[in-house]
Write a protein that holds these residues in place. Structure first.
Motif, PDB file in Angstrom:
ATOM      1  N   LEU A 167       0.819  -1.214   0.000  1.00  0.00           N
ATOM      2  CA  LEU A 167       0.000   0.000   0.000  1.00  0.00           C
ATOM      3  C   LEU A 167       0.852   1.264   0.000  1.00  0.00           C
ATOM      4  CD1 LEU A 167      -2.843  -1.064   2.476  1.00  0.00           C
ATOM      5  CD2 LEU A 167      -2.815  -1.172  -0.021  1.00  0.00           C
ATOM      6  N   ILE A 168       1.842   1.336   0.875  1.00  0.00           N
ATOM      7  CA  ILE A 168       2.666   2.546   0.961  1.00  0.00           C
ATOM      8  C   ILE A 168       3.500   2.757  -0.301  1.00  0.00           C
ATOM      9  CG2 ILE A 168       4.555   3.643   2.222  1.00  0.00           C
ATOM     10  CD1 ILE A 168       3.436   2.478   4.771  1.00  0.00           C
ATOM     11  N   PRO A 169       4.183   1.703  -0.843  1.00  0.00           N
ATOM     12  CA  PRO A 169       4.909   1.929  -2.110  1.00  0.00           C
ATOM     13  C   PRO A 169       4.007   2.358  -3.259  1.00  0.00           C
ATOM     14  CG  PRO A 169       5.677  -0.071  -1.056  1.00  0.00           C
ATOM     15  CD  PRO A 169       4.475   0.386  -0.283  1.00  0.00           C
ATOM     16  N   LEU A 170       2.817   1.766  -3.345  1.00  0.00           N
ATOM     17  CA  LEU A 170       1.900   2.169  -4.408  1.00  0.00           C
ATOM     18  C   LEU A 170       1.429   3.601  -4.214  1.00  0.00           C
ATOM     19  CD1 LEU A 170      -0.377  -0.962  -5.007  1.00  0.00           C
ATOM     20  CD2 LEU A 170       1.267   0.034  -6.584  1.00  0.00           C
ATOM     21  N   LEU A 171       1.117   3.985  -2.990  1.00  0.00           N
ATOM     22  CA  LEU A 171       0.655   5.343  -2.725  1.00  0.00           C
ATOM     23  C   LEU A 171       1.743   6.362  -3.066  1.00  0.00           C
ATOM     24  CD1 LEU A 171      -1.723   7.000  -1.669  1.00  0.00           C
ATOM     25  CD2 LEU A 171      -0.769   6.770   0.632  1.00  0.00           C
ATOM     26  N   SER A 172       2.988   6.046  -2.739  1.00  0.00           N
ATOM     27  CA  SER A 172       4.093   6.945  -3.093  1.00  0.00           C
ATOM     28  C   SER A 172       4.254   7.049  -4.601  1.00  0.00           C
ATOM     29  CB  SER A 172       5.388   6.431  -2.455  1.00  0.00           C
ATOM     30  OG  SER A 172       5.281   6.367  -1.046  1.00  0.00           O
ATOM     31  N   THR A 173       4.092   5.925  -5.294  1.00  0.00           N
ATOM     32  CA  THR A 173       4.204   5.940  -6.756  1.00  0.00           C
ATOM     33  C   THR A 173       3.096   6.763  -7.387  1.00  0.00           C
ATOM     34  OG1 THR A 173       5.218   3.735  -6.691  1.00  0.00           O
ATOM     35  CG2 THR A 173       4.340   4.492  -8.806  1.00  0.00           C
ATOM     36  N   TYR A 174       1.879   6.608  -6.896  1.00  0.00           N
ATOM     37  CA  TYR A 174       0.762   7.390  -7.441  1.00  0.00           C
ATOM     38  C   TYR A 174       0.968   8.886  -7.201  1.00  0.00           C
ATOM     39  CZ  TYR A 174      -1.665   2.900  -7.772  1.00  0.00           C
ATOM     40  OH  TYR A 174      -2.028   1.614  -8.082  1.00  0.00           O
ATOM     41  N   ASN A 175       1.513   9.237  -6.053  1.00  0.00           N
ATOM     42  CA  ASN A 175       1.793  10.653  -5.799  1.00  0.00           C
ATOM     43  C   ASN A 175       2.848  11.188  -6.756  1.00  0.00           C
ATOM     44  OD1 ASN A 175      -0.045  10.956  -3.657  1.00  0.00           O
ATOM     45  ND2 ASN A 175       1.432  10.163  -2.169  1.00  0.00           N
ATOM     46  N   ASP A 176       3.873  10.379  -7.039  1.00  0.00           N
ATOM     47  CA  ASP A 176       4.903  10.810  -7.982  1.00  0.00           C
ATOM     48  C   ASP A 176       4.348  10.965  -9.392  1.00  0.00           C
ATOM     49  OD1 ASP A 176       6.668  10.753  -5.874  1.00  0.00           O
ATOM     50  OD2 ASP A 176       7.433   8.740  -6.346  1.00  0.00           O
ATOM     51  N   TRP A 177       3.396  10.122  -9.758  1.00  0.00           N
ATOM     52  CA  TRP A 177       2.796  10.190 -11.094  1.00  0.00           C
ATOM     53  C   TRP A 177       1.695  11.243 -11.202  1.00  0.00           C
ATOM     54  CZ3 TRP A 177       2.013   4.237 -12.229  1.00  0.00           C
ATOM     55  CH2 TRP A 177       3.265   3.657 -12.410  1.00  0.00           C
ATOM     56  N   GLY A 178       1.293  11.821 -10.093  1.00  0.00           N
ATOM     57  CA  GLY A 178       0.231  12.811 -10.105  1.00  0.00           C
ATOM     58  C   GLY A 178      -1.160  12.222 -10.227  1.00  0.00           C
ATOM     59  N   LEU A 179      -1.327  10.962  -9.807  1.00  0.00           N
ATOM     60  CA  LEU A 179      -2.629  10.293  -9.907  1.00  0.00           C
ATOM     61  C   LEU A 179      -3.407  10.297  -8.602  1.00  0.00           C
ATOM     62  CD1 LEU A 179      -1.636   7.123 -11.992  1.00  0.00           C
ATOM     63  CD2 LEU A 179      -2.668   9.244 -12.816  1.00  0.00           C
ATOM     64  N   ALA A 180      -2.817  10.814  -7.529  1.00  0.00           N
ATOM     65  CA  ALA A 180      -3.485  10.788  -6.229  1.00  0.00           C
ATOM     66  C   ALA A 180      -4.792  11.569  -6.279  1.00  0.00           C
ATOM     67  CB  ALA A 180      -2.567  11.364  -5.157  1.00  0.00           C
ATOM     68  N   GLY A 181      -5.831  10.987  -5.669  1.00  0.00           N
ATOM     69  CA  GLY A 181      -7.135  11.631  -5.639  1.00  0.00           C
ATOM     70  C   GLY A 181      -7.991  11.370  -6.855  1.00  0.00           C
ATOM     71  N   SER A 182      -7.583  10.454  -7.742  1.00  0.00           N
ATOM     72  CA  SER A 182      -8.361  10.128  -8.942  1.00  0.00           C
ATOM     73  C   SER A 182      -8.796   8.668  -8.889  1.00  0.00           C
ATOM     74  CB  SER A 182      -7.543  10.390 -10.208  1.00  0.00           C
ATOM     75  OG  SER A 182      -6.438   9.510 -10.277  1.00  0.00           O
ATOM     76  N   LEU A 259     -10.092   2.877   1.449  1.00  0.00           N
ATOM     77  CA  LEU A 259      -9.648   3.828   2.469  1.00  0.00           C
ATOM     78  C   LEU A 259      -8.285   4.426   2.135  1.00  0.00           C
ATOM     79  CD1 LEU A 259     -10.680   2.154   5.851  1.00  0.00           C
ATOM     80  CD2 LEU A 259     -11.517   4.309   4.941  1.00  0.00           C
ATOM     81  N   VAL A 260      -7.394   3.631   1.568  1.00  0.00           N
ATOM     82  CA  VAL A 260      -6.039   4.099   1.298  1.00  0.00           C
ATOM     83  C   VAL A 260      -5.980   4.959   0.041  1.00  0.00           C
ATOM     84  CG1 VAL A 260      -3.670   3.372   0.803  1.00  0.00           C
ATOM     85  CG2 VAL A 260      -5.030   2.126   2.487  1.00  0.00           C
ATOM     86  N   PRO A 269     -16.054   5.361  -2.295  1.00  0.00           N
ATOM     87  CA  PRO A 269     -17.188   4.473  -2.562  1.00  0.00           C
ATOM     88  C   PRO A 269     -18.142   4.392  -1.386  1.00  0.00           C
ATOM     89  CG  PRO A 269     -15.265   3.194  -2.007  1.00  0.00           C
ATOM     90  CD  PRO A 269     -14.821   4.629  -2.023  1.00  0.00           C
ATOM     91  N   LEU A 270     -19.170   3.594  -1.554  1.00  0.00           N
ATOM     92  CA  LEU A 270     -20.206   3.479  -0.538  1.00  0.00           C
ATOM     93  C   LEU A 270     -19.689   2.825   0.739  1.00  0.00           C
ATOM     94  CD1 LEU A 270     -23.210   4.093  -0.142  1.00  0.00           C
ATOM     95  CD2 LEU A 270     -23.731   1.817  -1.050  1.00  0.00           C
ATOM     96  N   THR A 271     -18.746   1.908   0.623  1.00  0.00           N
ATOM     97  CA  THR A 271     -18.233   1.224   1.809  1.00  0.00           C
ATOM     98  C   THR A 271     -17.523   2.186   2.759  1.00  0.00           C
ATOM     99  OG1 THR A 271     -16.280   0.640   0.494  1.00  0.00           O
ATOM    100  CG2 THR A 271     -18.010  -1.016   0.707  1.00  0.00           C
ATOM    101  N   VAL A 272     -16.790   3.144   2.211  1.00  0.00           N
ATOM    102  CA  VAL A 272     -16.081   4.111   3.059  1.00  0.00           C
ATOM    103  C   VAL A 272     -17.083   4.981   3.804  1.00  0.00           C
ATOM    104  CG1 VAL A 272     -14.485   6.061   3.055  1.00  0.00           C
ATOM    105  CG2 VAL A 272     -14.059   4.092   1.575  1.00  0.00           C
ATOM    106  N   HIS A 273     -18.135   5.394   3.120  1.00  0.00           N
ATOM    107  CA  HIS A 273     -19.136   6.250   3.767  1.00  0.00           C
ATOM    108  C   HIS A 273     -19.889   5.486   4.855  1.00  0.00           C
ATOM    109  CE1 HIS A 273     -21.868   9.608   4.186  1.00  0.00           C
ATOM    110  NE2 HIS A 273     -22.903   8.798   4.004  1.00  0.00           N
ATOM    111  N   ILE A 274     -20.222   4.223   4.604  1.00  0.00           N
ATOM    112  CA  ILE A 274     -20.910   3.423   5.616  1.00  0.00           C
ATOM    113  C   ILE A 274     -20.000   3.191   6.815  1.00  0.00           C
ATOM    114  CG2 ILE A 274     -21.887   1.142   6.079  1.00  0.00           C
ATOM    115  CD1 ILE A 274     -22.974   1.119   3.276  1.00  0.00           C
ATOM    116  N   ALA A 275     -18.706   3.014   6.578  1.00  0.00           N
ATOM    117  CA  ALA A 275     -17.770   2.855   7.690  1.00  0.00           C
ATOM    118  C   ALA A 275     -17.731   4.102   8.563  1.00  0.00           C
ATOM    119  CB  ALA A 275     -16.376   2.542   7.152  1.00  0.00           C
ATOM    120  N   GLU A 276     -17.857   5.276   7.959  1.00  0.00           N
ATOM    121  CA  GLU A 276     -17.913   6.505   8.741  1.00  0.00           C
ATOM    122  C   GLU A 276     -19.193   6.571   9.567  1.00  0.00           C
ATOM    123  OE1 GLU A 276     -17.412   9.846   6.244  1.00  0.00           O
ATOM    124  OE2 GLU A 276     -15.255   9.532   5.941  1.00  0.00           O
TER     125      GLU A 276
END
Length: 321
Positions: A167-182, A259-260, A269-276
């Motif tokens: 999860l952490i390596p992928l999240l760092s890679t997505y941030n470097d590629w500018g894909l975070a939040g999409s 969540l990540v 998605p709906l699962t994150v909102h229901i978890a909240e």
């Protein structure tokens, strides 16, 4: 001198698929052959239809159904009654309302938006890994290249890699590629995690297809593209449908990856909102119960409508002649 004709020989008939009782007789044989396939099926059917097996199945079904039924009853009860007593009290004081679903879909929670986000996430996350896995499985099954076996073992071994350590390596890679939040972060993550199993399953189904079909197509002048789309793909539809159901249910009900990579307000998605809602310590139980059943609608419809393909895909290739 008259010759007595020999007695007519009796021709033994045997049911196809049944083992000859004398087949195992030989030097030192004990006359006990292998149990035929129909006989094994009859034994299994007899054991599964016993009263004990039926009783255990009924108990498991009741234990599985009661919590779901209680959640369904709770979703139709007024919020004041939900906070006051348990759902089983509806027997003595029945009171139902549709306000919970109305508030969940169109109220301040706006679950309809997260419901659409779940669809937008799930459909590409099912289509992308299946498309890539079909191409890779065909290459491993029918194209001879150097290191094919070693590479296939490496792909299969990726199934034992825990998702959490990626999860952490992928999240760092997505941030470097500018894909975070999409949506791309969620699509790519689910596709990456599903590819090893998809390639392994589809490869096994392809290997069960008779080699003569592929060789006949090659004799007729068909290339890899024509063989893949016109010969193999129609035969793989049960396997594709079975994995598509697995992947759809996995992605739709997923919370960890969402969540990540998909926790931002626009793509959650709906699962994150229901978890909240579950973390509100009972203040929105009426919305939580209604939202839970809203999230269950699509998976139930998908599974019931594709159930026959699901069973056929699980059984395909499991019995060889």
């Amino acid at each position: 001198m008259t010759t007595t004709p020999p007695p007519p020989q009796t021709i033994a008939t045997r049911v196809p698929g049944e083992t000859d009782p004398g087949a195992s007789l030989g030097p030192g044989g004990n006359g006990r052959g292998k149990v035929s396939r129909p006989r094994r099926g009859a034994i299994a059917k007899e054991r599964l239809s016993s009263p004990w097996a039926s009783g255990i199945a009924i108990v498991i079904a009741i234990m599985w159904t009661v919590p779901t039924f209680g959640l369904l009853v709770t979703s139709f009860r007024p919020s004041a009654d939900i906070r006051q007593d348990g759902w089983w009290n509806v027997v003595t004081s029945p009171s139902f309302t549709l306000q919970n679903y109305q508030d969940a879909m169109t109220g301040s929670t706006r679950m309809v938006d997260y419901f659409i986000n779940s669809l937008v996430i799930t459909l590409p996350a099912v289509f992308i890994p299946i498309s890539l896995a079909l191409l890779a499985a065909y290459a491993f099954a029918w194209i001879d290249f150097k290191g094919r076996e070693l590479l296939f073992v490496a792909v299969f071994a990726l199934q034992i890699v825990p998702i959490q350590i990626t999860l952490i390596p992928l999240l760092s890679t997505y941030n470097d590629w500018g894909l975070a939040g999409s949506f791309w972060t969620v699509w790519l993550s689910h596709s990456i995690f599903a590819l090893p199993l998809a390639i392994f399953l589809l490869h096994n189904f392809m290997k069960d297809i008779p080699k003569s079909l592929v060789e006949a197509a090659r004799v007729d002048g068909a290339g890899h593209v024509k063989i893949f789309f016109q010969v193999l793909l129609p035969l793989l539809m049960p396997a594709i449908a079975a994995f598509a159901i697995f992947q759809f249910l996995w992605v739709w009900n997923d919370l960890l990856v969402a969540l990540v990579f998909g926790s931002s307000q626009d793509i959650r998605p709906l699962t994150v909102h229901i978890a909240e809602l579950a973390g509100t310590r009972g203040q929105t139980w009426h919305l939580l119960s209604a939202g839970a059943f809203i999230s269950m609608i699509v998976p139930v419809i998908v599974f019931l409508s594709l159930q026959r393909y699901f069973v056929r895909g699980l059984l395909a290739g499991s019995v060889k002649g």
